[in-house]
Structure formats: structure tokens, C-alpha cells
Design an enzyme around this catalytic site. Structure first.
Site, PDB file in Angstrom:
ATOM      1  N   SER A  98       5.210 -73.382 -42.120  1.00  0.00           N
ATOM      2  CA  SER A  98       4.406 -72.916 -40.985  1.00  0.00           C
ATOM      3  C   SER A  98       3.004 -72.477 -41.369  1.00  0.00           C
ATOM      4  CB  SER A  98       5.113 -71.756 -40.272  1.00  0.00           C
ATOM      5  OG  SER A  98       5.383 -70.697 -41.179  1.00  0.00           O
TER       6      SER A  98
ATOM      7  N   HIS B  65       3.096 -64.726 -39.840  1.00  0.00           N
ATOM      8  CA  HIS B  65       1.950 -65.573 -40.163  1.00  0.00           C
ATOM      9  C   HIS B  65       0.634 -64.800 -40.090  1.00  0.00           C
ATOM     10  CE1 HIS B  65       5.177 -67.984 -38.204  1.00  0.00           C
ATOM     11  NE2 HIS B  65       5.042 -68.676 -39.327  1.00  0.00           N
TER      12      HIS B  65
ATOM     13  N   ASP C 251       1.796 -62.436 -36.158  1.00  0.00           N
ATOM     14  CA  ASP C 251       3.035 -62.232 -35.415  1.00  0.00           C
ATOM     15  C   ASP C 251       4.154 -61.621 -36.260  1.00  0.00           C
ATOM     16  OD1 ASP C 251       3.488 -64.318 -37.095  1.00  0.00           O
ATOM     17  OD2 ASP C 251       4.023 -65.790 -35.555  1.00  0.00           O
TER      18      ASP C 251
END
Length: 394
Positions: free
Chosen positions: A50, A359, A356
Site C-alpha cells: 500500500s 499510511h 489513517d
């Protein structure tokens, strides 16, 4: 005083300004004379999780919810951030468009590369589903398979002519492209901290062997220029700090989980050793190892100096010490006093490091990129735009 098994200092690449410039001026066997031009990479092929996913996970498992993308794109854009990722800034620096995700068939343009990264991915092969472990089934070896298919199918399509010539990369781009890697975070966090030192050591060794094999495969398919990020200080992320049962003695002076960061640093040392071996075994490759851990920890430890506030608290979240709730993530719907609300972002993401809980914000990603682009945290200390030149010290 007995030291932890993993308690070793991270690799240091501190060199004087003179030596940096000397190396940059001398590296490269492919250019004539003593002066070398920027590499002019025609494409980027990215592999990862991610931290560099630009839409792969969203295409398969569902789009990241708003307010993701709010700072730069104005809407969710397949990235787990409020804006751009490090890979986006790399593309900008090289004068290339943002990478289309290989798994996203809508509006994709692969002329200047492709992104095989998928959120929740790891290096090690999986033997269970995403529902069982929360990890993506698209591990690095699967991304490698996707890339191998991509190299042949795109050329078949390009040879048809017409619109495909404007959507698919040229054949020569594969040998001239920059191959970027940002993966390993989910491997590190999947190691059970209750494991013995030997068990963790064996798992890391197995993981890095698999990483090495994938690099070799990509090399055999034509890849020559590799830009490899190590993993960051995951023990400083809100979701780790919120979920682990950590004693006061396991928290470092910045408030990060030391046992997890120790594992990350041990992994990184092994990754660097793996890169050294790959250089010896792949004679035509130029491999740059980038110390992302050192940059990210610098940012967290000196947050105020660089204009950031409360470095361990998430911007988009709700509740708890770290503004993070594992049941209701960024953009989720939840009820508060009988009223449904959306878990939203903070007032000013530009002063936050953590987006969040998992990240980084665009502002933090930009900070990291600005530190690594000139080669200051790289081995060898090559600027991004010179990462095709082979140092004589190999």
C-alpha cells in the site's frame, strides 16, 4: 547490560559532500568520458504494497473511501493517503505520468510503465485468503507473474497498431526502465513478537530469499535498473501501537514500539546484504538500496522542526490515544449517540505525518521523497536521475 537481539544501529550512509559528488561524478560504465547525463528512464515498473499502490487493491477489492485523495486529487484515487505517494513523486521527477495499476482496466495507460503494487501485499507467498489474515493474495511472486505476462502481451497488442501503440510500452522500455520496490512492511508486522529469535531469523531469511528470486526473475526478463526501498519504522504507526500489548519498557523515547522496530531494522540489514549478493550475481544490474527507515524515523523524531505535529496520531480516524479505531477506519460509517457519522480527516493534513494510522500523508511522503531523491540516504549515494550508472566500486 544485555542488548536485544535486534538492537543494532541501522545502516549508516553518512558521507561528506565531497565524497558524494565525487561518486556521482565517477559512477557509470555505460557513458563515455568522465561526465554522465541523466538516465532518461522511459518507464517505471513498480512492485510493492500500500505504500506504493496507485489503484491495484481498489480495482480488485473496492476503492478506498473518501476522504482518501482529498488533498491532491480531490477524490479517492486508489491511494491510501490524502494525496500523492512517494512513487508519484518519483514519476514526477523523471518527467513521467503517474503509474496506472496493472489490475485496473479502466482508463489505464501503460506507455510509460505499470504498477503491480497491491495494498496488504507482502514478499512471502501466502497459503491463506485475505478473509483469514487480512493480507492480499497478490504477494510479490504474483506481481512478478503479472509482470512476466505484461512483457509479452503488451508487445502482442502493440504490434496490432492503432490505439494500442499509444497505450502499451515499447519493447526497448523494459531494459531501460527503472524498477522500483517498496515491500516488506506486511512481512515484518506478520512476524509474531512471541516467536523465538531463531524463528524470526529463519522467517526473515526465507522472506529475503524469495525477494532475491523475484529480482533475478525480473532481471532475466530484461530489468537492469533497480531502486529498492527498505521498510520503515512500523513500530511508530498508530495501528501497531493501538493493537499490541506493549509494556512501558518496550516504548522508545519517541513513543514507538521498540520490539517491532528492532525486527524492521534486522530485516533491513538482511535486505541490504541481499542486495550486495544480487549485485555480484547480476553483472549488468545497477541496484540502489534506499534507507527509507532512517528518513521516516528522522521525520518522526524531529517532527516539530520540519513543521509537523503529533507524529504518532492519525489524521483520519476517531478515538483513542492515537486517533485510531481498528473497527472503524478512515472513511467508515459509525454511530455516535445514535447518529451516523463518517470517520473523517483532521483540519490540516499538511502538518500530520500519519494519515489513517497505517499510511503516511502526502506531506510526509513529499518530505521522504525530498530527502532520498539526491541519493543522500542511498547505497551507493546515487541521485534518482543517475540510478542507471554503475559505480566502479561494485
Amino acid at each position: 547490560m544485555e542488548h536485544s537481539y535486534f538492537q543494532c544501529s541501522s545502516l549508516r550512509f553518512s558521507v561528506t559532500f565531497f565524497i558524494v559528488n565525487l561518486l556521482v561524478g565517477c559512477v557509470g560504465a555505460s557513458s563515455s568520458g568522465n561526465h554522465h547525463s541523466p538516465c532518461n528512464f522511459p518507464a517505471i515498473f513498480n512492485f510493492g504494497d500500500s505504500n506504493s499502490d496507485t489503484g491495484g487493491y481498489s480495482a480488485v477489492f473496492g476503492q478506498a473511501w473518501a476522504p482518501a485523495g482529498e488533498t491532491y486529487f480531490g477524490h479517492p484515487a486508489g491511494r491510501y493517503s490524502d494525496g500523492r505517494l512517494i512513487i508519484d513523486f518519483i514519476a514526477e521527477k523523471l518527467g513521467l505520468p503517474y503509474l496506472s495499476a496493472y489490475l485496473d482496466s479502466i482508463g489505464a495507460n501503460f506507455t510509460h510503465g505499470a504498477n503491480f503494487a497491491t495494498a496488504a501485499s507482502r514478499i512471502r507467498k501466502l497459503n491463506y485468503t485475505i478473509a483469514q489474515a487480512g493480507l492480499s493474495p497478490i504477494s510479490l511472486n504474483i506481481q512478478n507473474y503479472e509482470y512476466a505476462q505484461f512483457t509479452t502481451r503488451t508487445q502482442t497488442l502493440r504490434n496490432r497498431g492503432g490505439v494500442f501503440q499509444h497505450l502499451m510500452p515499447k519493447n526497448e522500455s523494459f531494459s531501460r526502465a527503472l524498477y522500483t520496490f517498496d515491500i516488506g512492511q506486511n512481512d515484518v508486522t506478520s512476524y509474531n513478537t512471541g516467536m523465538s529469535k531463531e524463528e524470526v531469523r529463519d522467517l526473515i531469511s526465507e522472506t529475503l530469499d524469495q525477494f532475491s528470486e523475484n529480482i533475478k526473475d525480473i532481471y532475466n526478463h530484461g530489468g537492469r535498473y533497480f531502486w529498492i526501498h527498505n521498510t520503515g519504522p512500523v513500530g511508530c504507526l498508530a495501528y501497531i501501537l493501538d493493537s499490541l500489548q506493549i509494556t512501558a519498557g518496550q516504548i522508545d523515547k519517541m513513543g514507538c514500539a521498540k520490539p517491532i522496530n528492532d525486527v524492521a531494522q534486522y530485516f533491513n540489514r538482511g535486505l541490504n546484504e541481499t542486495v550486495v549478493k544480487l549485485r555480484k550475481g547480476l553483472p549488468s544490474a545497477v541496484i540502489t538500496y534506499v534507507d527509507i527507515y532512517k528518513v521516516k524515523y528522522l521525520l518522526i523524531s524531529k517532527a516539530k522542526r520540519y513543521g509537523f505535529k503529533k507524529p504518532l496520531r492519525a489524521c483520519c480516524g476517531r478515538g483513542g490515544k492515537y486517533n485510531f479505531n481498528s473497527k472503524y477506519g478512515c472513511g467508515a460509517k459509525m454511530k455516535v449517540n445514535g447518529t451516523e457519522i463518517t470517520v473523517g480527516s483532521c483540519k490540516d493534513p499538511k502538518v500530520k505525518i500519519c494519515w489513517d494510522g497505517v499510511h503516511y500523508t502526502e506531506a510526509a511522503n513529499k518530505f521522504v521523497f525530498d530527502q532520498i531523491v539526491d541519493g543522500s540516504f542511498s547505497d551507493p549515494p546515487l541521485p534518482l536521475i543517475m540510478a542507471c550508472h554503475r559505480p566502479t566500486s561494485y
